[in-house]
Design an enzyme around this catalytic site. Structure first.
Site, PDB file in Angstrom:
ATOM      1  N   SER A  12     -10.070  -0.257   6.980  1.00 54.74           N
ATOM      2  CA  SER A  12      -9.384  -0.128   5.691  1.00 54.74           C
ATOM      3  C   SER A  12      -8.759  -1.408   5.167  1.00 54.74           C
ATOM      4  CB  SER A  12      -8.292   0.948   5.785  1.00 54.74           C
ATOM      5  OG  SER A  12      -8.868   2.229   5.741  1.00 54.74           O
TER       6      SER A  12
ATOM      7  N   SER B 181      -9.374   1.935   2.713  1.00 56.50           N
ATOM      8  CA  SER B 181      -8.395   2.702   1.987  1.00 56.50           C
ATOM      9  C   SER B 181      -7.324   1.846   1.309  1.00 56.50           C
ATOM     10  CB  SER B 181      -7.715   3.693   2.928  1.00 56.50           C
ATOM     11  OG  SER B 181      -7.026   3.029   3.958  1.00 56.50           O
TER      12      SER B 181
ATOM     13  N   LYS C  37       0.842  -1.202   0.000  1.00 60.29           N
ATOM     14  CA  LYS C  37       0.000   0.000   0.000  1.00 60.29           C
ATOM     15  C   LYS C  37       0.876   1.252   0.000  1.00 60.29           C
ATOM     16  CE  LYS C  37      -3.869   1.987   2.661  1.00 60.29           C
ATOM     17  NZ  LYS C  37      -4.762   1.745   3.820  1.00 60.29           N
TER      18      LYS C  37
END
Lengths: 445, 445
Positions: free
Chosen positions: B177, B153, B78
């Protein structure tokens, strides 16, 4: 005229404003002070005079109306905090010459406010041991007696501020790494409320304890920093008077904490006397039994946190990290997760109660250290008296002004409940005025 | 023969071991899959095939007896987690092309164990908003229906693992997330116990909630990761059988939490039925009233933490950060410090009680999401059902296997008490075997 390097940051700023001093001239004065003293004190892990002067000239170019609130404020940065234009070595051979182009959150904020990031100051390994000497050799000494430690782990920042090499230093505190050097070096040291300033970009030891620490030789300078970091209390700013205020005196002599040495014992006694002489009420208090496991819990949580924090370095080069950190990772003490959680939750349950206790007073007055800075450099001294407030997340200011053996400085801690940082600073200003004038120790100017 | 990109990490490793596959060939297969799919899915924020192949060839050169436990395991990271050989942009124009040469703690550990850090996956801005589109334009889509969000996210990692572009992804979770994209993309997602893996070097939102998240298409792959990160429970590893085990079913329909949609409601019903059919006891439980303020407290703490975390970016370029983050910094909601502490301490007091509740069962079974991935990309979906376990620091695994409207995947959460991560994984392995076989949704292979 006072040599510029002796000015506090606020005093230097006044001269920048009335154009009687440029940031460049000021920086040159600091550099000459460092040049004269560095072979004795060894406070810097990295210092690039060309970089400092280039940045100082840039700051001088800024139009007066566009200057930030920290314009020209020179700051020494503990070498566990990332700075994009300087290496960050954590005093570890694993990170020798390592220089990621990254500013810690605190550094971004300080630069955005106009500060002059001066250089990197020495630290114990990863700010996680109390062992003095660096793997690279030089030993940071106490500015008031070079045969003594300046404390740790924020060694260089404490020393450099105490020795007029820079007006402001950044440290960190996980147990007593900011407050202890504050007392040893005869300066103001502040550990704000946990997580009130972002700790992003400083080497991790413990998420729940690590706190950015602040050094200065004046409360005005600390105030500049708190404002830049936007620390705001719930209560409005009010004038604080020692006269009529109520303080708690907490000496902490319990089976859990060691006894203070003669220097600190005398400072506590004198501190309380001075406050009373200035019209304050000082109640001697002790911690209730429910707080007794605090010290044990603190160490327990640290051990579990160290197990996680140093796993990467353990994988990379186990033989290059201190054996205490290896012990954490390998869980040599066989701590269970259950004990770790009991300690973590136990400290959490104490925090609102500690706030409640503190809120009965203008501040709690307590010891910062066992006594004056010990002889030698091998050990940076005991953090025993600093631990409780770190564990409780409470703001602390070390106020200098007292002396112990060999005329060495000793400070006392003022403590408030969480997020009363600005209140605490107002108390520290008035108390500091008294302690610095009448406490018996004077900084040589 | 199965195309290499379809293998789980554990399956690929078996082929590396018997020399039927090289890391380079494997990496080429993943790159070709990405090449075929990227114009639809847009899961990558940064991908450099040359770098990937160079590193793959290096790994192939390592003698078999010197290979690490994660040898050749390809991992998407990420883009809020620092990688020293790739930019980290946090989906923020402030950090465009920013590439400090720094590995996050998690990345150091993964590399030291032989992993192949593949590239950076898309994220919402600073992993702190639930707003989909990137400032750069591309919208990460759901691999099972490109007209839908893949969640956030941790958008790109969830999508890339679900779409066979990489077997393992790293996410983060501050509310939901990691778990939410896990459900939306039909994969395993694990949020381990808070602070059991170092979060150093991933963008900060909340010290007390932020947790590294793990994605895979198999429990074996999650086990590889937990072992590399040295997560060890107190209890010894024991065989877990669904038969005779006791589960709690917690549907969370209270005034504090929204009602689950039909897809999740059906999955919860079917999940409980399947466990019972396999000999488990499933008790329907509700949260006691003392847990009711959890959601409110979570948001309150987040707001205070965001105020601190985004102050640096606010100073640098207030106009370039999302207005919700500006609101945090400016404390637009006028949260008091007192309320923030009440929430912080309130959550802390709930944690041991939540552990106690969970310890009565093999695991708690609950919803991961409201329903299947919503249409469009503007909103990454609700994290409401994930928040409680993030706030409680408890480990969670999203187990896929169910389906909702339009044959879209739905997963359910298994939850255990803190530091029972390995136990939870053993439960997830057996439960996953049942849900994936009999739940009704099959990953297209």
């Amino acid at each position: 005229m006072t040599e510029p390097f002796r000015l506090t940051a606020s005093q230097a700023q006044a001269k920048f404003r009335d154009c009687s001093l440029t940031v460049e001239t000021y920086a040159k004065s600091l550099l000459s002070r460092i040049s004269a003293r560095d072979s004795t004190t060894h406070a810097w892990a990295y210092l690039n005079p060309d970089l400092v002067l280039a940045r100082a000239r840039e700051l001088d170019q800024i139009a007066p109306e566009e200057r930030g609130p920290l314009h020209g404020v020179a700051i020494g940065v503990k070498d566990v905090i990332y700075t994009k234009d300087m290496p960050t070595e954590h005093n570890s051979p694993i990170y020798e010459d390592d220089a990621p182009k990254l500013d810690a959150a605190s550094i971004i904020t300080l630069r955005a406010n106009g500060a002059l990031i001066f250089g990197k100051t020495t630290t114990t390994e990863f700010a996680a041991t109390s062992v003095g000497p660096s793997y690279k050799g030089p030993r940071t000494s106490n500015p008031h007696d070079p045969s003594r430690t300046c404390g740790g782990s924020s060694s260089g920042s404490g020393c450099a501020v105490g020795d007029f090499q820079v007006p402001i230093g950044l440290g960190t505190q996980t147990v007593g790494s900011t407050i202890r050097p504050g007392s040893y070096n005869g300066i103001y040291a502040m550990k704000p409320t946990w997580n009130s300033i972002s700790r992003e970009g400083q080497k991790l030891y413990s998420l729940i304890f690590d706190t950015l620490g602040l050094y200065s030789r004046s409360v005005d300078d600390l105030k500049l920093l708190l404002d830049a970091f936007q620390l705001v209390d719930d209560e409005p700013e009010e004038v604080f008077n020692v006269k009529g205020a109520k303080f708690a005196l907490l000496t902490l002599p319990t089976p859990e904490w060691p006894e203070a040495g003669p220097g600190t014992a005398a400072a506590l006694k004198k501190g309380a006397e001075l406050l009373r002489a200035h019209g304050a009420q000082v109640d001697e208090i002790t911690l209730d039994d429910e707080f007794r496991p605090m010290y044990k819990y603190h160490l327990q949580v640290l051990s579990g946190d160290g197990r996680v924090a140093f796993l990467p370095e353990y994988y990379v080069a186990k033989d290059k990290i201190h054996h205490l950190l290896v012990n954490h990772v390998e869980n040599r003490d066989k701590h269970t997760r259950k004990d770790q959680l009991k300690a973590f939750d136990g400290l959490a349950a104490m925090r609102p109660k500690a706030d409640e206790l503190a809120d009965r007073y203008a501040a709690i007055l307590g010891p910062s250290v066992l006594d004056v800075a010990p002889k030698g450099y091998d050990n940076t001294g005991s953090a025993a008296f600093c631990g409780p407030w770190t564990a409780m997340h409470m703001p602390v200011v070390n106020v200098p002004g007292f002396k112990g053996e060999n005329n060495m400085p000793i400070g006392l801690s003022l403590v408030a409940s969480r997020y009363r940082d600005q209140h605490l600073l107002r108390v520290a200003r008035e108390v500091g005025r008294i302690f610095e004038t009448e406490g018996g120790w004077q900084r040589q100017v």
